[in-house]
Design an enzyme around this catalytic site. Structure first.
Site, PDB file in Angstrom:
ATOM      1  N   ARG A   1      11.105  -6.487   3.971  1.00 15.04           N
ATOM      2  CA  ARG A   1      10.848  -5.043   3.859  1.00 15.04           C
ATOM      3  C   ARG A   1      11.874  -4.237   4.662  1.00 15.04           C
ATOM      4  O   ARG A   1      12.230  -4.588   5.766  1.00 15.04           O
ATOM      5  CB  ARG A   1       9.444  -4.724   4.371  1.00 15.04           C
ATOM      6  CG  ARG A   1       9.151  -3.237   4.442  1.00 15.04           C
ATOM      7  CD  ARG A   1       7.695  -2.933   4.445  1.00 15.04           C
ATOM      8  NE  ARG A   1       7.050  -3.159   5.716  1.00 15.04           N
ATOM      9  CZ  ARG A   1       5.771  -2.882   5.936  1.00 15.04           C
ATOM     10  NH1 ARG A   1       5.019  -2.405   4.958  1.00 15.04           N
ATOM     11  NH2 ARG A   1       5.232  -3.107   7.104  1.00 15.04           N
TER      12      ARG A   1
ATOM     13  N   ARG B   1      -0.948  -8.819  13.063  1.00 16.44           N
ATOM     14  CA  ARG B   1      -1.488  -7.798  12.161  1.00 16.44           C
ATOM     15  C   ARG B   1      -2.316  -8.432  11.051  1.00 16.44           C
ATOM     16  O   ARG B   1      -3.341  -7.896  10.634  1.00 16.44           O
ATOM     17  CB  ARG B   1      -0.348  -6.955  11.583  1.00 16.44           C
ATOM     18  CG  ARG B   1       0.197  -5.980  12.625  1.00 16.44           C
ATOM     19  CD  ARG B   1       1.628  -5.578  12.350  1.00 16.44           C
ATOM     20  NE  ARG B   1       1.804  -4.787  11.166  1.00 16.44           N
ATOM     21  CZ  ARG B   1       2.929  -4.740  10.455  1.00 16.44           C
ATOM     22  NH1 ARG B   1       3.972  -5.467  10.815  1.00 16.44           N
ATOM     23  NH2 ARG B   1       3.019  -3.990   9.405  1.00 16.44           N
TER      24      ARG B   1
ATOM     25  N   ARG C   1      -9.445   1.265   8.775  1.00 19.80           N
ATOM     26  CA  ARG C   1      -9.073  -0.096   9.137  1.00 19.80           C
ATOM     27  C   ARG C   1     -10.164  -0.754   9.970  1.00 19.80           C
ATOM     28  O   ARG C   1      -9.960  -1.844  10.495  1.00 19.80           O
ATOM     29  CB  ARG C   1      -7.795  -0.069   9.934  1.00 19.80           C
ATOM     30  CG  ARG C   1      -6.532  -0.350   9.068  1.00 19.80           C
ATOM     31  CD  ARG C   1      -5.482  -0.602  10.009  1.00 19.80           C
ATOM     32  NE  ARG C   1      -4.198  -1.055   9.777  1.00 19.80           N
ATOM     33  CZ  ARG C   1      -3.153  -0.389   9.347  1.00 19.80           C
ATOM     34  NH1 ARG C   1      -3.274   0.799   8.876  1.00 19.80           N
ATOM     35  NH2 ARG C   1      -1.964  -0.941   9.354  1.00 19.80           N
TER      36      ARG C   1
ATOM     37  N   ARG D   1      11.249  -2.321  10.062  1.00 20.53           N
ATOM     38  CA  ARG D   1      10.282  -1.708  10.972  1.00 20.53           C
ATOM     39  C   ARG D   1      10.172  -2.565  12.228  1.00 20.53           C
ATOM     40  O   ARG D   1      10.123  -3.776  12.138  1.00 20.53           O
ATOM     41  CB  ARG D   1       8.922  -1.594  10.283  1.00 20.53           C
ATOM     42  CG  ARG D   1       8.693  -0.227   9.694  1.00 20.53           C
ATOM     43  CD  ARG D   1       7.439  -0.156   8.917  1.00 20.53           C
ATOM     44  NE  ARG D   1       6.269  -0.630   9.654  1.00 20.53           N
ATOM     45  CZ  ARG D   1       5.040  -0.513   9.210  1.00 20.53           C
ATOM     46  NH1 ARG D   1       4.814   0.069   8.046  1.00 20.53           N
ATOM     47  NH2 ARG D   1       4.014  -0.958   9.900  1.00 20.53           N
TER      48      ARG D   1
ATOM     49  N   LYS E   1       0.832  -1.214   0.000  1.00 23.51           N
ATOM     50  CA  LYS E   1       0.000   0.000   0.000  1.00 23.51           C
ATOM     51  C   LYS E   1       0.864   1.261   0.000  1.00 23.51           C
ATOM     52  O   LYS E   1       0.614   2.179  -0.766  1.00 23.51           O
ATOM     53  CB  LYS E   1      -0.900   0.059   1.247  1.00 23.51           C
ATOM     54  CG  LYS E   1      -1.978  -0.987   1.312  1.00 23.51           C
ATOM     55  CD  LYS E   1      -2.973  -0.679   2.420  1.00 23.51           C
ATOM     56  CE  LYS E   1      -2.367  -0.613   3.821  1.00 23.51           C
ATOM     57  NZ  LYS E   1      -1.823  -1.884   4.310  1.00 23.51           N
TER      58      LYS E   1
HETATM   59  P1  AMP Z   1       0.896   0.734   8.961  1.00 22.52           P
HETATM   60  O1  AMP Z   1       2.124   1.495   8.676  1.00 22.52           O
HETATM   61  O2  AMP Z   1      -0.280   1.223   8.142  1.00 22.52           O
HETATM   62  O3  AMP Z   1       1.074  -0.755   8.865  1.00 22.52           O
HETATM   63  O4  AMP Z   1       0.498   1.047  10.508  1.00 22.52           O
HETATM   64  C1  AMP Z   1       1.369   0.720  11.573  1.00 22.52           C
HETATM   65  C2  AMP Z   1       0.591   0.669  12.879  1.00 22.52           C
HETATM   66  O5  AMP Z   1      -0.031   1.940  13.127  1.00 22.52           O
HETATM   67  C3  AMP Z   1      -0.566  -0.333  12.908  1.00 22.52           C
HETATM   68  O6  AMP Z   1      -0.130  -1.647  13.221  1.00 22.52           O
HETATM   69  C4  AMP Z   1      -1.450   0.269  13.995  1.00 22.52           C
HETATM   70  O7  AMP Z   1      -0.912   0.045  15.288  1.00 22.52           O
HETATM   71  C5  AMP Z   1      -1.314   1.767  13.712  1.00 22.52           C
HETATM   72  N1  AMP Z   1      -2.338   2.227  12.745  1.00 22.52           N
HETATM   73  C6  AMP Z   1      -2.112   2.710  11.483  1.00 22.52           C
HETATM   74  N2  AMP Z   1      -3.271   3.033  10.868  1.00 22.52           N
HETATM   75  C7  AMP Z   1      -4.258   2.772  11.752  1.00 22.52           C
HETATM   76  C8  AMP Z   1      -5.681   2.876  11.719  1.00 22.52           C
HETATM   77  N3  AMP Z   1      -6.333   3.322  10.615  1.00 22.52           N
HETATM   78  N4  AMP Z   1      -6.376   2.505  12.832  1.00 22.52           N
HETATM   79  C9  AMP Z   1      -5.749   2.068  13.934  1.00 22.52           C
HETATM   80  N5  AMP Z   1      -4.415   1.904  14.033  1.00 22.52           N
HETATM   81  C10 AMP Z   1      -3.667   2.262  12.961  1.00 22.52           C
END
Ligand code: AMP
Length: 227
Positions: A129, A176, A90, A165, A15
């Site tokens: 990654r 996740r 989400r 990460r 994404k």
């Molecule tokens: P990502 O980089 O999109 O994988 O997000 C990393 C982390 O940020 C996730 O595992 C959540 O802990 C938090 N996070 C990101 N976007 C959201 C969202 N829309 N709702 C809740 N938590 C989020």
């Protein structure tokens, strides 16, 4: 007028990479809730303490807090001509909040892309990654490696030391993915019912080939606007 785009997909589906490309090609901002949260952690802001436990364990930050952050970001002037939302919504609650937020301004999303990748490939991709903490570039050692060395960013002479990460560990990846499967189906249905869901299958494809698929949908939408 640009596009208001939502990008759905499992963690590691690509994404972030695709959102960066779409944003550049359509001249709209890339709004990633994950990036916004990581920025808070890095700056050790007031919010950082609140969100850290969720992010570290790979669970979702509470809807209320997440939606407030998104509402604030989307009201900034650079978002007035569209945006690519990456990692939001989400949960169904987040999708509903976004819809009512846009409704208050008589706006609508143009498209919700669902980027589909199998779980097997997700695990392979996430373990390969890497990201640059300096400029935010994302690499995949298998599909999209940095040009010179495996541990240095190769974007515009940045040369930042690439990192994994902290939430890309086997345990967290499983957590996740489980959350993703639980929460994503209702969101897909939500956008399908509104007639704006477009699925892009990305298994075994290089990022460039996936991007071509996004571009063809967006070009068709642009042509439909003109006719
Ligand atoms: P990502 O980089 O999109 O994988 O997000 C990393 C982390 O940020 C996730 O595992 C959540 O802990 C938090 N996070 C990101 N976007 C959201 C969202 N829309 N709702 C809740 N938590 C989020």
């Amino acid at each position: 007028m640009g596009f208001r785009i939502v990008l759905l997909g499992a963690p590691g589906a690509g994404k972030g990479t695709q959102a960066q490309r779409i944003a550049a090609s359509r001249a709209i901002p890339h709004v990633s809730t994950g990036d916004i949260f990581r920025d808070h952690l890095q700056r050790n802001s007031d919010l950082a303490r609140e969100i850290e436990p969720y992010m570290e364990s790979g669970s979702l930050v509470p809807d209320e807090l997440t939606c407030a952050i998104v509402a604030r970001r989307l009201s900034e002037s650079d978002c007035s001509h569209g945006y690519v939302l990456d990692g939001f919504p989400r949960s169904l609650e987040q999708a509903e909040t976004l819809e009512s937020l846009l409704g208050q301004r008589a706006e609508k999303l143009d498209v919700a892309f669902d980027l589909e990748v199998s779980d097997k490939e997700i695990v392979e991709r996430l373990t390969a990654r890497r990201m640059c903490p300096v400029c935010g570039a994302i690499y995949n050692l298998k599909y999209d490696p940095p040009r010179e060395s495996e541990d240095r960013c190769s974007r515009n002479g940045c040369a930042g030391a690439l990192i994994r990460r902290p939430d890309d560990t086997a345990e967290t990846i499983r957590q996740r993915l489980a959350i993703f499967h639980e929460t994503t189906e209702p969101i897909r249905k939500f956008y399908d019912e509104r007639g704006i869901l477009r699925t892009v299958v990305a298994d075994n494809l290089m990022p460039e080939a996936v991007f071509v698929k996004f571009e063809s949908v967006l070009n068709a939408m642009q042509a439909a606007r003109r006719s």
